[in-house]
Design an enzyme around this catalytic site. Structure first.
Site, short mmCIF file in Angstrom:
data_model
loop_
_atom_site.label_atom_id
_atom_site.label_comp_id
_atom_site.label_asym_id
_atom_site.label_seq_id
_atom_site.Cartn_x
_atom_site.Cartn_y
_atom_site.Cartn_z
N GLY A 184 21.72 -32.25 22.21
CA GLY A 184 22.06 -32.82 20.93
C GLY A 184 23.48 -33.33 20.96
N GLY A 186 24.18 -36.52 18.66
CA GLY A 186 24.25 -37.29 17.42
C GLY A 186 23.01 -37.02 16.60
N THR A 194 18.10 -27.71 14.25
CA THR A 194 18.88 -28.88 14.59
C THR A 194 18.69 -29.19 16.06
OG1 THR A 194 21.08 -29.83 14.66
CG2 THR A 194 20.94 -27.51 15.09
#
Length: 405
Positions: A184, A186, A194
């Site tokens: 991850g 962006g 997430t």
């Protein structure tokens, strides 16, 4: 639950091993270029499993399939495809996700509904026709030795998209180990989970206990992360526990999981697209933790706060602005608020010119702490929360302006 201690991040070039009873395979399936773009991670047998997933209304086919497959708390394998998200691809995307799970199950030796699928990359693009089947045809034909690696660093590398380096972390819990990988850089502002993270442990724990533990830890780590306020369509955090090390103290296991998750969270924030500075925001003396989190997120998500840090400008007024726009928090009064950069108070006691000059040098550090006391706690403990983000640079704009070209 989550102590201040971090897990053990791997130095550049170092290798982190998966816990006992897990193995992985990485390779190039032909999604985009000649870098590794597929990762299969499997337990020796069925493992307790839990997962949290994006709440995006455009959640991809892989997310929906994985939510269904993890519902009974038992899976054996996880596959992650990078360079293609398989999002907004209609019925064909649903079939592609199901076919990928079927082919991985054939390779691993389990049932398709015992496979979790992650997919990350461009939205609205189908998997190249025939690539998945051709790749797994070769893997199944050469199954001997194809799933023997324990290299978590290689697995983390294979799932990267715009990341600049692989992200791994490990910690111990009694005789068990917890190892996490993540990708991850962006499109990170979680709405339950997430980015993509796969966490493994050889501890023995019941699925329902694992699920509750993962959700508690995610709330104060991965869900405390923001790079750019945008929630991905492919977010997932999944965890497998194969029990090879037997039962361990659950408090110790949760502490280890918290350390690994916090370590990965900080790595993700620091590797935000174009980022140069990790920003840590702590809000204290709030009414409760939920209020503290809302205010902290308002600060770390503010483009003006982010650019002030990037410009090495100790402009505490940007922080005051971010607190002030939390207009629903009617018990916040500006006369009770204290704002600090690092250890230096800036409001209500103004800093001297000499202190401001020192703060310019502090803001050039790799990590910057912004702390705010709201002064409204209603008990001895009060509410407190810490969130993690990064500065905003012109490189972020360039990376995303050129994403598909």
């Amino acid at each position: 639950m989550v102590s201040g201690e971090l897990g053990n991040s791997a130095p550049a070039g170092a290798t982190v091993d998966l816990p006992a009873g897990f193995a992985c395979h990485v390779g190039n399936m032909g999604m985009k270029d000649d870098t590794d773009d597929v990762m299969v991670l499997a337990a020796d047998g069925l493992a307790a499993a839990a997962g949290v997933f994006t709440k995006s209304l455009f959640a991809g086919a892989s997310v929906r399939l994985s939510q269904a497959n993890v519902a009974d708390g038992r899976v054996q394998a996880v596959v992650v495809v990078s360079k293609n998200s398989n999002v907004a691809t209609g019925e064909q995307g649903e079939r592609d996700a199901a076919n990928l799970a079927r082919r991985v199950a054939e390779f691993v030796g389990c049932q398709p509904d015992q496979v979790l699928v992650g997919s990350t990359g461009l939205i609205g693009v189908h998997y190249p026709e025939g690539k998945v089947d051709a790749y797994f045809d070769r893997l199944v034909a050469a199954r001997e030795g194809a799933l023997t690696s324990r290299d978590a660093t290689a697995a983390a590398t294979a799932i990267m998209t715009t990341d600049t380096h692989p992200k791994t972390a490990s910690a111990s819990a009694g005789g068990a180990t917890v190892v996490g990988i993540a990708k991850g850089s962006g499109m990170i502002e979680p709405d339950m989970a997430t980015m993509i993270s796969v966490i493994t442990t050889d501890a023995e724990i019941a699925p329902d206990r694992l699920d509750a533990m993962l959700r508690r830890v995610c709330d104060v780590t991965f869900n405390a992360l923001s790079v750019d306020t945008d929630t991905s369509t492919s977010d997932m955090v999944v965890m497998l526990a194969n029990g090879a090390a037997g039962p361990v103290d659950e408090a110790a296991l949760e502490s280890a999981l918290g350390a690994v998750s916090l370590d990965l969270t900080r790595q993700l924030a620091f590797d935000g697209e174009g980022a140069e500075t990790l920003i840590v925001v702590t809000v204290n003396e709030a009414r409760d933790d939920a209020q503290a989190k809302r205010v902290a997120k308002a600060i770390v998500n503010s483009p003006l706060v982010k650019t002030a840090v990037h410009g090495r400008d100790p402009n505490w007024g940007r922080v005051a602005m971010a607190v002030g726009k939390c207009s629903d928090e009617t018990d916040i009064h500006q006369d009770n608020v204290v704002i600090r950069f690092g250890d230096q108070e800036l409001y209500p006691t103004p800093a001297t010119p000499e202190a401001l000059a020192e703060l310019e040098a502090y803001l050039a550090s790799d990590e910057v702490l912004i702390s705010v006391d709201l002064g409204i706690q209603t008990s001895e403990v009060g509410g407190s929360f810490t969130v993690y983000g990064c500065d905003l640079t012109d490189q972020y704009v360039r990376i995303n302006a050129d994403y598909t070209t």
